[in-house]
Design an enzyme around this catalytic site. Structure first.
Site, mmCIF file in Angstrom:
data_model
loop_
_atom_site.group_PDB
_atom_site.id
_atom_site.type_symbol
_atom_site.label_atom_id
_atom_site.label_comp_id
_atom_site.label_asym_id
_atom_site.label_seq_id
_atom_site.Cartn_x
_atom_site.Cartn_y
_atom_site.Cartn_z
ATOM 1 N N ASP A 272 0.901 -1.287 -0.076
ATOM 2 C CA ASP A 272 -0.043 -0.079 -0.026
ATOM 3 C C ASP A 272 0.902 1.125 -0.170
ATOM 4 O O ASP A 272 2.089 1.030 0.009
ATOM 5 C CB ASP A 272 -0.712 0.105 1.273
ATOM 6 C CG ASP A 272 -2.163 0.985 0.860
ATOM 7 O OD1 ASP A 272 -2.120 1.664 0.000
ATOM 8 O OD2 ASP A 272 -3.263 0.777 1.584
HETATM 9 C C1 NOJ Z 1 -3.918 3.794 -0.015
HETATM 10 C C2 NOJ Z 1 -5.169 3.006 0.169
HETATM 11 O O1 NOJ Z 1 -5.185 2.385 1.568
HETATM 12 C C3 NOJ Z 1 -5.327 1.925 -1.112
HETATM 13 O O2 NOJ Z 1 -6.612 1.509 -0.765
HETATM 14 C C4 NOJ Z 1 -4.906 2.682 -2.048
HETATM 15 O O3 NOJ Z 1 -5.207 1.885 -3.039
HETATM 16 C C5 NOJ Z 1 -3.590 3.610 -2.212
HETATM 17 N N1 NOJ Z 1 -3.642 4.303 -1.180
HETATM 18 C C6 NOJ Z 1 -3.416 3.824 -3.437
HETATM 19 O O4 NOJ Z 1 -4.132 5.315 -3.574
#
Ligand code: NOJ
Length: 735
Positions: A272
């Site tokens: 993430d």
């Molecule tokens: C953080 C989020 O937790 C995740 O779900 C997302 O896909 C990513 N950022 C990218 O934006």
């Protein structure tokens, strides 16, 4: 038996390692053999942005970009990678397309309320068609986090509290995004996220710690990941949280032992956003270099935005802390996906395509149907709905004409100019008196309330649109108070004083605590955030051109203090015995004694406001007691349950029939009920139909005391009903 399994396992392993390589694997090997370590690390690096990344792309230092959706910028970065970098490896373009790209569908929690995998798959297919037309070939969706606490803002993004519903919705989304073949230019690689347990954050506070036992990981949190991995999901994202002290991004057991060795999944793993770097704040990594070492060795392939891989991997390899074998594993997974997506053959996007594809009439029609099916009728006193006879209605409330807000969280690319609001749609059906009452959901200014009430007196009925602005749910938007924000509850109460029928429509990103609002209205439709076509969908439901069929994908609470609260909990040693002692029942100066059945809050009672699976219709349904073809079954049998469902009302309508099972005694405590099947059944007024659920007994297996996935013979109960709290139990035995 054990020996036979070991021999079989060994034979399979040898067979797998000797299996002839397919065309893609050969291409990957060939390309990999020509790559320098620097070029390999470049592939493992994902950065956010567009045109400004051209130089890094030309140097081969970025393998994937996120958050750029401008086709000309995408082509510019792609051109740099393909034509200027030494090996010409194309860039993989990604984006959070979580409930639509341009045409916005209901938020995923709303889609789960449809209990209709077909419409969810269709929505994901349309999302992919629109997103790929802008050059996006990878979405960070579906979110599969089982979520049992509505204070957590991200409940909006998933399918709610039930593992089985989560499996069905997750698989539908993966199929829809990826289509039949990843090389199709409209195919978008799915990313199952967040692996794992992110939805169990303590107290619903985003990013928080979780304490989940291995058994509940396996019984509750893994199933949707395993099922979507088996359905061919191309990628997986690690989660921010730690479980029992180990952040997922550095959890070798999760990413290697379970995902690769047990499940045999061969897709690509991405972190993430900076979740590798955040292992420093967790106190699990000393510094960025250490976090890169831990993430790669745990099994991560691509780094989203920590910059740790690109900065330190070469040193780590030199120092022997990360082997080149681990790097090759990661790069293989990345290149394989790029080959499968056909990016080497077709790296560029046709810059004129999106204008022809976005918001196509059939996309809008599908979004409307999804919004119709996702709305849940929670109350309908005196059959106030549908408002088929009313001529003049008052429309009020901060969500009635809020084109941006009704799209919900993370509708990044949806354009509010295309949203049709309830106000606009209801004007097509009624003489509308429009009084906003409040400007936005947190607004506390009641200065126009007297005017709203006067307007209600002039109308045949009032429809009040309340809920949450889009920004109140989603990532980093947890709340401790789940009542309607601002003066919305007061607005409903004020409208009620006019004495006309009052319909409340709630557009929100989560289950709110709406008990006091139910008392002030006749009917309530809960639509979550319904997306671009929410207005026409709700207008059809209000007018009676469509009949509600949605069911709750999460338990609705009386008070936020009840969270977490979910239907499929384990029993305590003091389950509810049918009598409840409530706060007001306790005498003053009562003796110091426990009050019997008190495994609940004295001020809210034992039950929720509405149970999982609940939802009314304008029609009514009757279930006959289910009949089992056999009451005694073996582990290899298929359980067949027949039941007759009758539409006893006046409307042609659809009921979501649900099958729940309880394993009465287990080697570990088993949930009081578990959803095992559901089916949408459409019936004309007066029509009845005998419906059959088939459930292989093998699906009653669970991870038992010996951490084995087994069906334990014994006594079971089942229910077939319209929600998780109804139905007559039928018993059966597994021998
Ligand atoms: C953080 C989020 O937790 C995740 O779900 C997302 O896909 C990513 N950022 C990218 O934006």
């Amino acid at each position: 038996m054990k020996i036979r399994n070991i021999i079989l396992g060994t034979v399979m392993l040898i067979a797998a390692s000797c299996a002839p390589k397919n065309e893609t694997e050969r291409k990957v090997d060939e390309l990999l053999s020509r790559m320098t370590l620097r070029e390999k690390v470049g592939q493992m690096n994902q950065l956010s942005g567009g045109a400004w990344l051209v130089d890094q792309a030309a140097r081969g230092e970025v393998g994937s970009i996120l958050n750029c959706v401008d086709p000309s910028e995408i082509n510019a970065v792609q051109k740099a990678a393909v034509e200027q970098s030494r090996l010409g490896i194309p860039i993989l373009v990604s984006r959070d397309v979580i409930h639509g790209f341009r045409t916005i569908f209901p938020i995923p929690l709303g889609q789960a309320a449809t209990f209709d995998p077909a419409i969810v798959e269709q929505g994901a297919r349309i999302s992919a068609i629109e997103a790929t037309a802008s050059g996006v070939r990878w979405t960070f969706s579906p979110m599969l986090d089982v979520a049992r606490d509505p204070r957590w803002g991200r409940v909006a993004e998933g399918s709610g509290e039930d593992p089985y519903l989560d499996v069905q919705m997750g698989v539908a989304m993966v199929k829809g995004y990826q289509g039949a073949d990843l090389s199709d230019p409209t195919a978008m690689a799915a990313c199952i996220k967040h692996f794992v347990g992110y939805g169990a954050a303590e107290g619903g506070r985003d990013y928080n710690s979780t304490m989940i036992s291995e058994r509940s990981l396996r019984n509750t949190y893994f199933p949707a990941f395993k099922a979507t991995a088996e359905a061919g999901a191309a990628t997986l994202m690690t989660s921010f949280n730690e479980i029992d002290g180990i952040p997922s991004t550095g959890n070798r057991w999760l990413l290697k032992d379970v995902l690769r060795d047990e499940w045999g999944w061969d897709g690509m793993v991405v972190t993430d956003w900076n979740s590798a770097g955040e292992m420093i704040a967790h106190g699990f990594s000393r510094d960025l270099k250490h976090s890169a070492e831990q993430a790669i060795n745990a099994g991560v392939d691509m780094d989203m935005m920590s910059y740790g891989f690109i900065q330190y991997v070469e040193e780590l390899v030199k120092e022997g802390k990360v082997s080149e074998k681990e790097i090759d594993r990661a790069v293989r997974n990345i290149l394989k996906l790029k080959f499968e997506l056909g990016l080497f053959e077709n790296p560029y996007v046709d810059e004129t395509l999106s204008a022809k594809v976005d918001y196509a009439p059939e996309h809008l029609a599908a979004a409307k149907q999804a919004a119709v099916e996702s709305a849940i009728l929670l109350q309908n006193r005196n059959n106030v709905l549908p408002l088929d006879k009313a001529r003049t209605i008052l429309v009020t409330g901060p969500l009635a004409d809020a084109p941006y807000e009704q799209m919900g969280t993370w509708a990044f690319d949806g354009q509010k100019e295309y949203t049709v609001t309830p106000l606009a749609a209801l004007r097509e059906e009624y003489d509308v008196i429009w009084e906003p009452g409040l400007e936005y959901s947190r607004d506390k200014d009641k200065s126009s309330f007297a005017r709203v009430r006067a307007a209600a007196s002039r109308a045949d009925a009032a429809v009040v649109f309340v809920g949450e602005e889009a920004i109140l749910s989603g990532e980093a938007h947890s709340l401790s108070d789940l009542n309607l924000q601002g003066a919305q509850s007061e607005l409903i109460a004020e409208v009620a004083k006019a004495g006309k029928p009052v319909v409340v429509v709630v557009m929100a990103g989560r289950p709110l605590t709406i008990e006091r609002d139910l008392a002030n209205c006749d009917a309530m439709l809960y639509s979550f955030h319904p997306g671009t076509m929410g207005g026409p969908a709700l207008a059809d439901l209000i007018k009676g051109k469509a009949v509600p069929s949605g069911k709750l994908p999460m338990t609705f609470l009386r008070d936020a203090g009840q969270a977490p609260f979910y239907y499929n909990h384990n029993n305590t040693g003091r389950p509810c015995n049918g009598t409840e002692t409530l706060l007001e029942d306790i005498p003053v100066a009562a003796g110091q004694t426990s009050l019997g059945c008190t495994s609940y809050y004295l001020d809210t009672g034992y039950g929720p406001l509405f149970p999982f699976g609940y939802g009314l219709s304008y029609s009514s349904f009757e279930y006959d007691k289910p009949v089992l073809e056999k009451n005694v079954l073996g582990c290899d049998d298929v359980l067949r349950v027949n039941f007759t469902l009758r539409n006893t009302g006046k409307y042609e309508a659809t009921e979501v029939a649900q099958l729940y099972v309880q394993d009465l005694v287990g080697s570990v405590v088993r949930p009081v009920k578990e959803l095992k099947r559901f089916q949408r059944v459409s019936l004309a007024p007066g029509e009845s139909r005998t419906v059959t659920f088939e459930l292989p007994v093998g699906e009653l297996a669970f991870w038992n005391i010996d951490m084995k996935y087994l069906v334990e013979p014994g006594d079971f109960r089942l229910w077939v009903a319209g929600d998780s709290a109804s139905g007559d139990a039928v018993e059966f035995v597994v021998e």
